[in-house]
Design an enzyme around this catalytic site. Structure first.
Site, mmCIF file in Angstrom:
data_model
loop_
_atom_site.group_PDB
_atom_site.id
_atom_site.type_symbol
_atom_site.label_atom_id
_atom_site.label_comp_id
_atom_site.label_asym_id
_atom_site.label_seq_id
_atom_site.Cartn_x
_atom_site.Cartn_y
_atom_site.Cartn_z
ATOM 1 N N THR A 95 65.563 9.701 -6.650
ATOM 2 C CA THR A 95 65.297 10.039 -5.350
ATOM 3 C C THR A 95 63.855 10.176 -5.168
ATOM 4 O OG1 THR A 95 67.455 11.377 -5.521
ATOM 5 C CG2 THR A 95 66.073 12.002 -3.614
ATOM 6 N N TYR B 48 70.546 11.930 -18.336
ATOM 7 C CA TYR B 48 71.223 11.625 -16.958
ATOM 8 C C TYR B 48 72.209 10.383 -17.300
ATOM 9 C CZ TYR B 48 71.067 10.393 -12.013
ATOM 10 O OH TYR B 48 71.406 10.162 -10.491
ATOM 11 N N LYS C 220 72.765 15.835 -17.251
ATOM 12 C CA LYS C 220 73.127 15.489 -15.643
ATOM 13 C C LYS C 220 74.385 14.377 -15.463
ATOM 14 C CE LYS C 220 71.198 13.942 -11.265
ATOM 15 N NZ LYS C 220 69.773 13.292 -10.604
ATOM 16 N N VAL D 40 71.836 19.671 -9.785
ATOM 17 C CA VAL D 40 70.509 18.609 -9.840
ATOM 18 C C VAL D 40 70.905 17.955 -8.514
ATOM 19 C CG1 VAL D 40 68.750 16.995 -10.473
ATOM 20 C CG2 VAL D 40 69.808 18.447 -11.916
#
EC number: 4.3.3.7
Length: 310
Positions: free
Chosen positions: A57, A145, A173, A213
Protein backbone atom coordinates in the site's frame (compact mmCIF):
# COMPACT_ATOMS: atom_id res chain seq x y z
CA UNK A 1 15.09 -8.39 19.85
CA UNK A 2 13.96 -4.80 19.46
CA UNK A 3 11.03 -3.76 21.66
CA UNK A 4 7.99 -2.48 19.78
CA UNK A 5 6.35 0.48 21.56
CA UNK A 6 2.85 -0.99 21.28
CA UNK A 7 3.76 -4.62 21.92
CA UNK A 8 1.83 -6.42 24.64
CA UNK A 9 1.85 -10.13 25.54
CA UNK A 10 0.59 -12.10 22.56
CA UNK A 11 0.61 -9.03 20.33
CA UNK A 12 4.22 -8.41 19.26
CA UNK A 13 3.32 -5.50 16.98
CA UNK A 14 0.31 -4.08 18.77
CA UNK A 15 -3.34 -4.35 17.79
CA UNK A 16 -4.40 -2.02 14.97
CA UNK A 17 -1.82 -1.19 12.31
CA UNK A 18 -2.36 0.62 9.03
CA UNK A 19 -0.30 -0.13 5.95
CA UNK A 20 0.47 3.53 5.28
CA UNK A 21 0.40 5.10 1.82
CA UNK A 22 3.50 6.94 0.65
CA UNK A 23 2.69 10.63 0.04
CA UNK A 24 4.00 12.14 -3.19
CA UNK A 25 4.19 15.81 -4.06
CA UNK A 26 2.92 17.35 -7.31
CA UNK A 27 6.11 16.30 -9.09
CA UNK A 28 5.78 12.70 -7.94
CA UNK A 29 8.56 12.86 -5.35
CA UNK A 30 8.22 11.39 -1.87
CA UNK A 31 6.96 14.11 0.48
CA UNK A 32 8.67 13.43 3.80
CA UNK A 33 7.03 16.31 5.66
CA UNK A 34 3.58 15.16 4.64
CA UNK A 35 4.51 11.59 5.53
CA UNK A 36 5.28 12.72 9.07
CA UNK A 37 2.00 14.63 9.27
CA UNK A 38 0.07 11.64 7.96
CA UNK A 39 1.78 9.24 10.37
CA UNK A 40 0.97 11.55 13.28
CA UNK A 41 -2.66 11.77 12.15
CA UNK A 42 -2.98 7.99 11.81
CA UNK A 43 -1.56 7.38 15.28
CA UNK A 44 -2.87 10.31 17.31
CA UNK A 45 -6.24 10.94 15.65
CA UNK A 46 -7.37 7.73 13.96
CA UNK A 47 -6.45 5.18 16.64
CA UNK A 48 -3.63 3.15 15.10
CA UNK A 49 -0.94 1.87 17.45
CA UNK A 50 1.28 0.80 14.58
CA UNK A 51 2.14 1.59 10.97
CA UNK A 52 3.59 -0.49 8.17
CA UNK A 53 5.86 1.65 6.00
CA UNK A 54 7.08 0.62 2.55
CA UNK A 55 4.49 -2.10 2.14
CA UNK A 56 2.44 -2.76 -0.98
CA UNK A 57 0.00 0.00 0.00
CA UNK A 58 3.06 2.23 0.37
CA UNK A 59 3.85 1.49 -3.29
CA UNK A 60 7.09 -0.27 -2.45
CA UNK A 61 7.45 -1.73 -5.96
CA UNK A 62 7.91 1.79 -7.36
CA UNK A 63 10.01 3.48 -4.66
CA UNK A 64 13.79 3.32 -4.58
CA UNK A 65 15.81 1.89 -1.71
CA UNK A 66 16.95 5.42 -0.85
CA UNK A 67 13.37 6.67 -0.77
CA UNK A 68 12.37 3.75 1.43
CA UNK A 69 15.10 4.55 3.95
CA UNK A 70 14.27 8.26 4.01
CA UNK A 71 10.57 7.60 4.44
CA UNK A 72 11.16 5.14 7.24
CA UNK A 73 13.44 7.52 9.11
CA UNK A 74 10.86 10.29 8.80
CA UNK A 75 8.03 8.15 10.15
CA UNK A 76 10.12 6.80 13.02
CA UNK A 77 11.05 10.35 13.95
CA UNK A 78 7.40 11.39 13.91
CA UNK A 79 5.72 8.54 15.82
CA UNK A 80 8.33 5.96 16.72
CA UNK A 81 8.21 6.82 20.41
CA UNK A 82 4.53 5.86 20.73
CA UNK A 83 3.68 3.52 17.86
CA UNK A 84 5.26 0.44 16.33
CA UNK A 85 6.81 1.15 12.93
CA UNK A 86 7.13 -1.96 10.78
CA UNK A 87 9.20 -1.78 7.62
CA UNK A 88 8.30 -3.68 4.50
CA UNK A 89 11.43 -5.56 3.50
CA UNK A 90 10.13 -8.28 1.23
CA UNK A 91 11.01 -8.74 -2.42
CA UNK A 92 11.41 -11.78 -4.66
CA UNK A 93 15.18 -11.44 -4.33
CA UNK A 94 16.51 -12.83 -1.06
CA UNK A 95 19.75 -10.82 -1.10
CA UNK A 96 17.89 -7.60 -1.80
CA UNK A 97 15.40 -8.38 0.97
CA UNK A 98 18.27 -8.89 3.40
CA UNK A 99 19.74 -5.53 2.37
CA UNK A 100 16.37 -3.82 2.91
CA UNK A 101 16.02 -5.49 6.30
CA UNK A 102 19.43 -4.25 7.44
CA UNK A 103 18.71 -0.77 6.11
CA UNK A 104 15.40 -0.74 7.99
CA UNK A 105 17.11 -1.72 11.21
CA UNK A 106 19.62 1.12 10.84
CA UNK A 107 16.77 3.54 10.09
CA UNK A 108 15.11 2.71 13.40
CA UNK A 109 12.30 0.33 12.42
CA UNK A 110 10.82 -1.73 15.25
CA UNK A 111 10.00 -4.72 13.06
CA UNK A 112 9.94 -6.16 9.55
CA UNK A 113 7.21 -7.32 7.20
CA UNK A 114 8.47 -9.91 4.71
CA UNK A 115 6.23 -11.04 1.87
CA UNK A 116 6.31 -14.39 0.13
CA UNK A 117 8.58 -14.12 -2.93
CA UNK A 118 6.34 -13.24 -5.84
CA UNK A 119 6.54 -14.13 -9.54
CA UNK A 120 9.41 -16.62 -9.07
CA UNK A 121 6.99 -19.19 -7.64
CA UNK A 122 9.58 -20.88 -5.40
CA UNK A 123 8.92 -24.27 -3.78
CA UNK A 124 8.26 -24.39 -0.05
CA UNK A 125 11.93 -25.08 0.70
CA UNK A 126 12.90 -21.88 -1.14
CA UNK A 127 10.25 -19.92 0.77
CA UNK A 128 11.55 -21.36 4.02
CA UNK A 129 15.19 -20.46 3.30
CA UNK A 130 14.19 -17.00 2.01
CA UNK A 131 12.39 -16.04 5.22
CA UNK A 132 15.01 -17.64 7.44
CA UNK A 133 17.78 -15.57 5.86
CA UNK A 134 15.78 -12.36 6.32
CA UNK A 135 15.13 -13.22 9.96
CA UNK A 136 18.82 -14.00 10.48
CA UNK A 137 19.89 -10.65 9.02
CA UNK A 138 18.80 -8.39 11.90
CA UNK A 139 17.66 -8.37 15.52
CA UNK A 140 14.18 -7.15 14.50
CA UNK A 141 11.02 -9.22 14.97
CA UNK A 142 9.56 -10.43 11.69
CA UNK A 143 5.98 -10.66 10.47
CA UNK A 144 5.53 -13.01 7.52
CA UNK A 145 3.13 -11.83 4.85
CA UNK A 146 1.16 -14.69 3.29
CA UNK A 147 -0.72 -13.37 0.24
CA UNK A 148 -1.05 -15.90 -2.59
CA UNK A 149 -3.41 -13.63 -4.60
CA UNK A 150 -0.26 -11.59 -5.29
CA UNK A 151 2.56 -14.10 -4.76
CA UNK A 152 0.71 -17.11 -6.28
CA UNK A 153 2.42 -19.53 -3.90
CA UNK A 154 1.04 -19.76 -0.33
CA UNK A 155 3.12 -20.47 2.75
CA UNK A 156 2.02 -23.99 3.65
CA UNK A 157 1.19 -24.83 7.26
CA UNK A 158 4.18 -27.17 7.61
CA UNK A 159 6.47 -24.38 6.37
CA UNK A 160 4.98 -21.93 8.86
CA UNK A 161 5.56 -24.44 11.65
CA UNK A 162 9.22 -24.72 10.69
CA UNK A 163 9.61 -20.96 10.39
CA UNK A 164 8.07 -20.48 13.83
CA UNK A 165 11.18 -22.12 15.27
CA UNK A 166 13.19 -19.00 14.41
CA UNK A 167 13.22 -16.74 17.48
CA UNK A 168 12.77 -13.62 15.38
CA UNK A 169 9.78 -14.83 13.37
CA UNK A 170 6.85 -13.99 15.62
CA UNK A 171 3.78 -13.19 13.51
CA UNK A 172 1.87 -13.66 10.28
CA UNK A 173 -0.10 -11.12 8.28
CA UNK A 174 -2.65 -13.32 6.58
CA UNK A 175 -4.21 -12.48 3.23
CA UNK A 176 -4.64 -16.14 2.25
CA UNK A 177 -8.29 -16.21 3.34
CA UNK A 178 -7.81 -19.69 4.85
CA UNK A 179 -9.10 -19.64 8.41
CA UNK A 180 -8.59 -23.38 8.71
CA UNK A 181 -4.88 -23.17 7.88
CA UNK A 182 -4.50 -20.18 10.17
CA UNK A 183 -6.27 -21.95 13.02
CA UNK A 184 -4.00 -24.96 12.68
CA UNK A 185 -0.89 -22.78 12.59
CA UNK A 186 -1.94 -20.77 15.63
CA UNK A 187 -2.80 -23.95 17.53
CA UNK A 188 0.56 -25.56 16.83
CA UNK A 189 2.91 -22.56 17.06
CA UNK A 190 3.36 -19.36 19.01
CA UNK A 191 2.87 -17.21 15.90
CA UNK A 192 0.55 -14.22 16.33
CA UNK A 193 -1.92 -13.76 13.49
CA UNK A 194 -2.91 -10.38 12.07
CA UNK A 195 -5.72 -10.13 9.54
CA UNK A 196 -4.41 -8.65 6.31
CA UNK A 197 -7.77 -8.53 4.58
CA UNK A 198 -10.12 -5.92 6.00
CA UNK A 199 -13.44 -7.62 5.16
CA UNK A 200 -12.24 -10.68 7.12
CA UNK A 201 -11.07 -8.80 10.23
CA UNK A 202 -13.97 -9.99 12.37
CA UNK A 203 -13.92 -13.61 11.15
CA UNK A 204 -10.20 -13.76 11.90
CA UNK A 205 -10.82 -12.61 15.47
CA UNK A 206 -13.16 -15.55 15.93
CA UNK A 207 -10.35 -18.06 15.36
CA UNK A 208 -7.67 -16.31 17.38
CA UNK A 209 -6.16 -13.42 15.43
CA UNK A 210 -4.78 -10.69 17.68
CA UNK A 211 -5.11 -7.64 15.44
CA UNK A 212 -5.19 -6.14 11.98
CA UNK A 213 -2.86 -4.77 9.35
CA UNK A 214 -5.39 -2.62 7.56
CA UNK A 215 -5.91 -0.39 4.54
CA UNK A 216 -9.19 1.15 5.67
CA UNK A 217 -7.43 2.06 8.91
CA UNK A 218 -6.37 5.23 7.10
CA UNK A 219 -9.87 6.59 7.75
CA UNK A 220 -11.56 4.25 10.27
CA UNK A 221 -8.79 2.97 12.50
CA UNK A 222 -10.85 4.04 15.50
CA UNK A 223 -13.73 1.83 14.39
CA UNK A 224 -11.42 -1.13 13.93
CA UNK A 225 -10.22 -0.63 17.48
CA UNK A 226 -13.83 -0.44 18.68
CA UNK A 227 -14.64 -3.70 16.89
CA UNK A 228 -11.64 -5.39 18.45
CA UNK A 229 -12.48 -4.06 21.91
CA UNK A 230 -16.11 -5.14 21.61
CA UNK A 231 -15.24 -8.64 20.46
CA UNK A 232 -12.66 -9.21 23.17
CA UNK A 233 -15.02 -7.95 25.88
CA UNK A 234 -17.57 -10.54 24.80
CA UNK A 235 -19.85 -8.15 22.92
CA UNK A 236 -19.95 -10.14 19.70
CA UNK A 237 -23.13 -8.44 18.50
CA UNK A 238 -21.50 -5.04 19.04
CA UNK A 239 -18.46 -6.13 17.07
CA UNK A 240 -20.72 -7.37 14.29
CA UNK A 241 -22.54 -4.04 14.26
CA UNK A 242 -19.24 -2.22 13.69
CA UNK A 243 -18.31 -4.73 10.99
CA UNK A 244 -21.63 -4.28 9.21
CA UNK A 245 -21.24 -0.50 9.35
CA UNK A 246 -17.98 -0.86 7.45
CA UNK A 247 -19.46 -2.90 4.60
CA UNK A 248 -19.67 0.08 2.20
CA UNK A 249 -15.99 0.83 2.75
CA UNK A 250 -15.00 -2.80 2.19
CA UNK A 251 -16.97 -2.71 -1.05
CA UNK A 252 -15.29 0.30 -2.60
CA UNK A 253 -11.82 -0.72 -1.41
CA UNK A 254 -12.16 -4.13 -3.05
CA UNK A 255 -13.59 -2.62 -6.22
CA UNK A 256 -10.99 0.12 -6.62
CA UNK A 257 -7.86 -1.39 -5.03
CA UNK A 258 -6.02 -0.56 -1.83
CA UNK A 259 -3.63 2.21 -2.89
CA UNK A 260 -6.09 4.06 -5.10
CA UNK A 261 -8.85 3.71 -2.50
CA UNK A 262 -6.69 4.88 0.40
CA UNK A 263 -5.29 7.95 -1.36
CA UNK A 264 -8.73 8.95 -2.61
CA UNK A 265 -10.39 8.38 0.77
CA UNK A 266 -7.71 10.44 2.50
CA UNK A 267 -8.23 13.25 -0.01
CA UNK A 268 -11.97 13.22 0.68
CA UNK A 269 -11.22 13.37 4.41
CA UNK A 270 -8.88 16.34 3.96
CA UNK A 271 -5.46 14.71 3.55
CA UNK A 272 -3.86 15.12 0.14
CA UNK A 273 -1.19 12.45 -0.43
CA UNK A 274 -0.72 12.83 -4.16
CA UNK A 275 -1.44 10.40 -6.97
CA UNK A 276 -0.07 6.87 -7.18
CA UNK A 277 2.93 6.09 -9.32
CA UNK A 278 2.41 4.11 -12.48
CA UNK A 279 1.53 1.40 -13.16
CA UNK A 280 -1.16 2.41 -10.64
CA UNK A 281 -3.23 5.24 -12.16
CA UNK A 282 -5.16 8.01 -10.47
CA UNK A 283 -8.74 7.22 -9.53
CA UNK A 284 -11.26 7.74 -12.29
CA UNK A 285 -14.23 10.06 -11.80
CA UNK A 286 -16.47 7.02 -11.45
CA UNK A 287 -14.21 5.54 -8.78
CA UNK A 288 -14.08 8.81 -6.84
CA UNK A 289 -17.88 9.03 -6.89
CA UNK A 290 -18.15 5.43 -5.69
CA UNK A 291 -15.71 5.98 -2.83
CA UNK A 292 -17.44 9.22 -1.88
CA UNK A 293 -20.83 7.52 -1.78
CA UNK A 294 -19.53 4.57 0.23
CA UNK A 295 -17.75 6.77 2.77
CA UNK A 296 -20.97 8.74 3.23
CA UNK A 297 -22.95 5.50 3.58
CA UNK A 298 -20.50 4.41 6.28
CA UNK A 299 -21.16 7.65 8.17
CA UNK A 300 -17.87 9.45 7.60
CA UNK A 301 -17.83 13.22 7.59
CA UNK A 302 -16.05 14.36 4.44
CA UNK A 303 -14.20 17.63 4.78
CA UNK A 304 -13.25 17.73 1.11
CA UNK A 305 -16.36 16.50 -0.77
CA UNK A 306 -15.38 18.64 -3.76
CA UNK A 307 -12.72 16.03 -4.50
CA UNK A 308 -15.55 13.95 -5.92
CA UNK A 309 -15.84 16.47 -8.74
CA UNK A 310 -12.18 16.34 -9.78
Amino acid sequence: MTDCPSAIPGRPFGRVLTAMVTPFDEDGNVDLKLAQELATYLVDSVGNDGLVVNGTTGESPTTTDHEKEQLLRAVVEAVGDRATVVAGAGTNNTRHSVELARSAEKAGAHGLLAVTPYYSRPPQEGIYQHFWEIADATELPVMLYDIPPRSVVPIQVDTLKKLAEHPQIVAVKDSKHDLWAGSETMNDTGLAYYSGEDPLNLPWLSVGAVGFVSVIGHVVGDRLRSMLDAYESGDVLGAREVHNGLLPIYRSMNFVGGVIFAKTALRLCGYETGQPRLPLPAATEEQVRLITSDLWDAGLVLVNPDAAQR
